[in-house]
Every structure is written in C-alpha cells, then in structure tokens.
Design a protein around this motif. Structure first.
Motif, PDB file in Angstrom:
ATOM      1  N   THR A 249       0.811  -1.203   0.000  1.00 40.88           N
ATOM      2  CA  THR A 249       0.000   0.000   0.000  1.00 40.88           C
ATOM      3  C   THR A 249       0.854   1.268   0.000  1.00 40.88           C
ATOM      4  O   THR A 249       2.059   1.215   0.206  1.00 40.88           O
ATOM      5  CB  THR A 249      -0.983  -0.021   1.205  1.00 40.88           C
ATOM      6  N   GLU A 250       0.198   2.398  -0.247  1.00 39.58           N
ATOM      7  CA  GLU A 250       0.941   3.664  -0.340  1.00 39.58           C
ATOM      8  C   GLU A 250       1.336   4.150   1.060  1.00 39.58           C
ATOM      9  O   GLU A 250       0.907   3.592   2.068  1.00 39.58           O
ATOM     10  CB  GLU A 250       0.137   4.695  -1.146  1.00 39.58           C
ATOM     11  N   ASN A 251       2.129   5.200   1.085  1.00 42.60           N
ATOM     12  CA  ASN A 251       2.807   5.666   2.285  1.00 42.60           C
ATOM     13  C   ASN A 251       1.884   5.913   3.486  1.00 42.60           C
ATOM     14  O   ASN A 251       2.048   5.315   4.556  1.00 42.60           O
ATOM     15  CB  ASN A 251       3.564   6.951   1.895  1.00 42.60           C
ATOM     16  N   MET A 252       0.892   6.768   3.314  1.00 41.75           N
ATOM     17  CA  MET A 252       0.036   7.156   4.446  1.00 41.75           C
ATOM     18  C   MET A 252      -0.848   5.999   4.916  1.00 41.75           C
ATOM     19  O   MET A 252      -0.975   5.758   6.122  1.00 41.75           O
ATOM     20  CB  MET A 252      -0.845   8.323   3.985  1.00 41.75           C
ATOM     21  N   PHE A 253      -1.439   5.262   3.956  1.00 40.82           N
ATOM     22  CA  PHE A 253      -2.261   4.112   4.359  1.00 40.82           C
ATOM     23  C   PHE A 253      -1.381   3.108   5.123  1.00 40.82           C
ATOM     24  O   PHE A 253      -1.801   2.500   6.106  1.00 40.82           O
ATOM     25  CB  PHE A 253      -2.886   3.410   3.138  1.00 40.82           C
ATOM     26  N   GLY A 254      -0.144   2.935   4.635  1.00 41.27           N
ATOM     27  CA  GLY A 254       0.766   1.974   5.267  1.00 41.27           C
ATOM     28  C   GLY A 254       1.177   2.406   6.662  1.00 41.27           C
ATOM     29  O   GLY A 254       1.366   1.578   7.560  1.00 41.27           O
ATOM     30  N   ASP A 255       1.313   3.701   6.860  1.00 41.18           N
ATOM     31  CA  ASP A 255       1.640   4.218   8.199  1.00 41.18           C
ATOM     32  C   ASP A 255       0.547   3.814   9.183  1.00 41.18           C
ATOM     33  O   ASP A 255       0.819   3.287  10.266  1.00 41.18           O
ATOM     34  CB  ASP A 255       1.767   5.749   8.130  1.00 41.18           C
ATOM     35  N   ILE A 256      -0.686   4.036   8.779  1.00 35.30           N
ATOM     36  CA  ILE A 256      -1.821   3.791   9.677  1.00 35.30           C
ATOM     37  C   ILE A 256      -2.044   2.285   9.872  1.00 35.30           C
ATOM     38  O   ILE A 256      -2.150   1.794  10.996  1.00 35.30           O
ATOM     39  CB  ILE A 256      -3.092   4.470   9.113  1.00 35.30           C
ATOM     40  N   LEU A 257      -2.075   1.552   8.771  1.00 34.99           N
ATOM     41  CA  LEU A 257      -2.361   0.114   8.877  1.00 34.99           C
ATOM     42  C   LEU A 257      -1.252  -0.625   9.627  1.00 34.99           C
ATOM     43  O   LEU A 257      -1.514  -1.615  10.315  1.00 34.99           O
ATOM     44  CB  LEU A 257      -2.543  -0.504   7.484  1.00 34.99           C
ATOM     45  N   SER A 258       0.006  -0.151   9.524  1.00 30.89           N
ATOM     46  CA  SER A 258       1.075  -0.893  10.200  1.00 30.89           C
ATOM     47  C   SER A 258       1.024  -0.700  11.712  1.00 30.89           C
ATOM     48  O   SER A 258       1.381  -1.607  12.458  1.00 30.89           O
ATOM     49  CB  SER A 258       2.456  -0.549   9.623  1.00 30.89           C
ATOM     50  N   ASP A 259       0.555   0.442  12.186  1.00 30.92           N
ATOM     51  CA  ASP A 259       0.354   0.567  13.641  1.00 30.92           C
ATOM     52  C   ASP A 259      -0.756  -0.370  14.094  1.00 30.92           C
ATOM     53  O   ASP A 259      -0.664  -1.025  15.134  1.00 30.92           O
ATOM     54  CB  ASP A 259      -0.034   2.008  14.029  1.00 30.92           C
ATOM     55  N   GLU A 260      -1.805  -0.451  13.304  1.00 33.90           N
ATOM     56  CA  GLU A 260      -2.909  -1.344  13.656  1.00 33.90           C
ATOM     57  C   GLU A 260      -2.427  -2.793  13.677  1.00 33.90           C
ATOM     58  O   GLU A 260      -2.683  -3.546  14.623  1.00 33.90           O
ATOM     59  CB  GLU A 260      -4.069  -1.181  12.655  1.00 33.90           C
ATOM     60  N   ALA A 261      -1.683  -3.171  12.633  1.00 35.65           N
ATOM     61  CA  ALA A 261      -1.200  -4.554  12.546  1.00 35.65           C
ATOM     62  C   ALA A 261      -0.270  -4.879  13.703  1.00 35.65           C
ATOM     63  O   ALA A 261      -0.263  -6.002  14.217  1.00 35.65           O
ATOM     64  CB  ALA A 261      -0.476  -4.770  11.220  1.00 35.65           C
ATOM     65  N   SER A 262       0.525  -3.896  14.136  1.00 39.66           N
ATOM     66  CA  SER A 262       1.459  -4.199  15.215  1.00 39.66           C
ATOM     67  C   SER A 262       0.716  -4.427  16.525  1.00 39.66           C
ATOM     68  O   SER A 262       1.050  -5.318  17.286  1.00 39.66           O
ATOM     69  CB  SER A 262       2.490  -3.096  15.361  1.00 39.66           C
ATOM     70  N   MET A 263      -0.319  -3.660  16.755  1.00 34.58           N
ATOM     71  CA  MET A 263      -1.012  -3.790  18.042  1.00 34.58           C
ATOM     72  C   MET A 263      -1.710  -5.135  18.189  1.00 34.58           C
ATOM     73  O   MET A 263      -1.788  -5.681  19.297  1.00 34.58           O
ATOM     74  CB  MET A 263      -2.012  -2.635  18.197  1.00 34.58           C
ATOM     75  N   ILE A 264      -2.182  -5.710  17.080  1.00 32.61           N
ATOM     76  CA  ILE A 264      -2.873  -7.002  17.227  1.00 32.61           C
ATOM     77  C   ILE A 264      -1.888  -8.135  17.531  1.00 32.61           C
ATOM     78  O   ILE A 264      -2.304  -9.232  17.879  1.00 32.61           O
ATOM     79  CB  ILE A 264      -3.761  -7.351  15.997  1.00 32.61           C
ATOM     80  N   THR A 265      -0.588  -7.872  17.447  1.00 28.23           N
ATOM     81  CA  THR A 265       0.381  -8.909  17.846  1.00 28.23           C
ATOM     82  C   THR A 265       0.596  -8.908  19.357  1.00 28.23           C
ATOM     83  O   THR A 265       1.354  -9.717  19.869  1.00 28.23           O
ATOM     84  CB  THR A 265       1.767  -8.709  17.195  1.00 28.23           C
TER      85      THR A 265
END
Ligand code: IPM
Ligand code: MG
Length: 366
Positions: A249-265
């Motif tokens: 994904t593009e830069n801004m979407f990736g910034d947001i989604l990667s924080d979300e993905a990290s928290m579910i770990t």
C-alpha cells in the motif's frame, strides 16, 4: 587464512528509549558475530533531537554521506514529547521527524517492510477475540515510503479570509511499479498472496495504483493478487488477520495500517522494520516510537530493535542463518517466560525483566 567478513553499520541511537534499545541490539549482534565468525564496524551518527541539540538541524548532509558509506543503518527511535520538548517549538522542517523523512528520501528507501507476526507465546496478549488461543497470523505490510502525501507540495495560506492548508498526493507509475515488484518478490518467498490496498473508489492516485499493480502482476503468475479498499482493510485486520500474507500500500495508508497490525500482535514493542532502496542497502528500525515517558528507565522492550538487526543481516548482508539464529533466540526467550513490562499479561511463570536483562537473555540463546 581468509579475512573475516566485516559488516559496516551506521548506528543512529536517536532519542528517548533509542539509546537503550540500540545498546541491546548491538550486544546481540556482537554475540552473533562471535558465533558466526564475522566482524562488525559501527559508526555512530546523530539524527532527530540528538542532532538538533548539537547541529541545530535534525539531519546534516554530512550524516547522510556517512550513512551512505556503510552497508546498512541500524536505528533506535527519534522524537520527544511534542507537548513539552523544545524540539517541537521549531519550524516543522527542523523537528526530529523531518530528519527521518529526509534520510528516507535522500537514501531512496522506498520499500518499507513491516512484518506482523503473532508469537504463539504471546497469543494471550493479542487484543482480538482469541479465547481458545487458536489465532495465528503472520503478515507483512509493504509500505511505499518516499512518495504520496508525505512528500507532496504543501502550504498554508489565507483564502477568502479563511486559513486554508493544502497537502498533495502524487504517484507516478514507476513509483508504484517498483513497490509492487517488491511486494510480489517478497510474496514469492512466503505464501504467494498479495493484497493491494487503495482507495480506488475515490482517489485518482489509487486508480493508477490499482492499474499499475495489475500490470505488474502479469510478471508474477504464481502469486495470487487481490485488491482491497483501505477502510475495509482496517476492518479486516481486526476481524480476520489470518487472511493476509503480503499487504502492499501507499505511504500514508501503510503508516496507519502498520500501527494497527502491530497492536494485534500484543505489543508494538515486538515489531521490526526494514526500509530498503534498489540495492541491498537498508535502514532498520523498530516500528514503534521513542517512548519518552519511559526513556532512561531500562524498562523498554528491545525486541523490535533486535529483530530489526536480524532483518538487517538477512536483507543487507545476505546472512540468513545468523538472522534465523537471532529470531530463534527471541522466540526461546519468550518461550521460557521472559517478559519486559509491556508484555506482562496473563500467563504462568512469567519472569519480568528489564531492557538490558532481555538483551542479555537473548544473547545467552545465540
Ligand atoms: C513511522 C512513523 C513516521 C511516519 C513518523 C515519525 C514521521 O510514524 O515510521 O511509521 O509517519 O512514517
Ligand atoms: Mg507510523
């Protein structure tokens, strides 16, 4: 006798918890070097607040040049508390984060790889419904890192008497093609599934994104491609993260989604990242920030930085075995119950440890 292989590594300890987590990552690298018989040459560099304090700017051109002379950059974290730190009274282009954006751009680090993996040992810390502990996901976000809103023209002006601000989002097809290739190549080494995330129902950049990703997919017939809108992806990540392998994904979407993905770990303190250019050069940093509230207290979780060092061995120095060894050592530390404060959840026989103790335990398993 052949000379030992020497890895030249620029080290940016940075601000907040940066110095303490980088210290542990270096300790683990030193142990790994002794085991696999290679040498390490570290060059310490300043960036972010630490650079502002010395040079008045978050990143100097000289630092960029020095970083370039190395095979890779290992970074801790940069930035401080925006409400209290004097760094945030400077103009936006002189604040700590501007240094990070500049080094990404100047070194051409367009591909940001952010893995999110749920360790079975931490399944109790996963905030998603996981009553029987059966959740298991292992996904990788491939985030475009040098384009889009982060680097488009921006300005603030007065229009019809109203303060008006503008940011622009631009992508050209080559920027999209190269990150799409990274995603397909990486997926080939994993479960061969790419989900391209965009907002093609609204944005022109996303419509171009989707078209170029489709074209690129023709070269990777063995990889399954699907498209997903970003709002749906945010929802799917908390509903059923198991469905994902590689998300591009593009830069801004990736910034947001990667924080979300990290928290579910279970904890953002576990997630590593690699930012790569067209060659094997990369910058490796934890996905989390500088946590100024716990800085200097020996409380931080060094695992994300240690795992970033493992990614560095794998991607920049082609040392798969040594990288595996570090990742296995982390898993053993977790399996044997060692936990920094952020990971202390439910569980039997957990051993609470400090940042330096966690580093030491991981070294012992190398
Ligand atoms: C990240 C961070 C940075 C970003 C900030 C510090 C500029 O949130 O690496 O995800 O937005 O890229
Ligand atoms: Mg972020």
């Amino acid at each position: 006798m052949a000379e030992k292989k020497t890895l030249n590594i620029a080290v940016i300890a940075g601000d907040g918890i940066g110095p303490e987590i980088v210290r542990e990552a270096r300790k683990v690298l030193d142990h790994t070097a002794a085991k696999y018989d290679f040498a390490l040459q570290y060059t310490d560099l300043l960036m972010g607040g630490a650079s502002i304090d010395v040079h008045g700017v978050p990143l100097t051109d000289e630092t960029i040049e020095k970083a370039r002379e190395n095979g890779a950059v290992l970074m801790g974290s940069i930035g401080g508390d925006a409400a209290t730190s004097p760094w945030y009274r400077l103009a936006p282009n002189l604040r700590p984060e501007a240094g990070l954006l500049k080094i990404r751009k100047e070194l051409g680090l367009f591909a940001n790889l952010r893995p999110a993996y749920l360790y079975p040992e931490l399944s109790g810390a996963c905030p998603l419904s996981n009553k029987d502990g059966s959740r298991s996901f292992d996904l990788l976000i491939v985030r475009e890192l040098t384009g889009g809103l982060y680097f488009g023209a921006r300005h603030t002006e007065t229009v019809n008497g109203l303060r008006t601000a503008t940011d622009t989002m631009t992508y050209n097809e080559e920027e999209i093609r190269r990150i799409a290739r990274t995603a397909f190549e990486t997926a080939r080494k994993r479960r061969k599934k790419v989900t391209s995330v965009d907002k093609a129902n609204v944005l022109d950049t996303s419509r171009l994104w989707r078209a170029v990703v489709e074209e690129t997919a023709a070269d990777y017939p063995d990889v399954e491609l699907s498209h997903m809108l970003v709002d749906n992806c945010a929802m799917q990540l908390v509903r059923n993260p198991e469905q994902f392998d590689v998300i591009v994904t593009e830069n801004m979407f990736g910034d947001i989604l990667s924080d979300e993905a990290s928290m579910i770990t279970g904890s953002i303190g576990m997630l590593s990242s690699a930012s790569l250019n067209e060659t094997s050069f990369g910058l490796y940093e934890p996905s989390h920030g500088s946590a100024p509230d716990i800085a200097g207290k020996n409380l931080a979780n060094p695992i994300a930085t240690i795992l970033s060092a493992a990614m560095m061995l794998r991607y920049s120095f082609d040392m798969e075995e040594a990288a595996d060894c570090i990742e296995k050592a982390v898993q053993k530390a977790l399996r044997d119950g060692y936990r920094t404060a952020d990971l202390m959840g439910a569980g039997e026989n957990l051993k609470r440890c400090s940042c330096s103790e966690m580093g030491g335990v991981i070294c012992n398993y190398i």
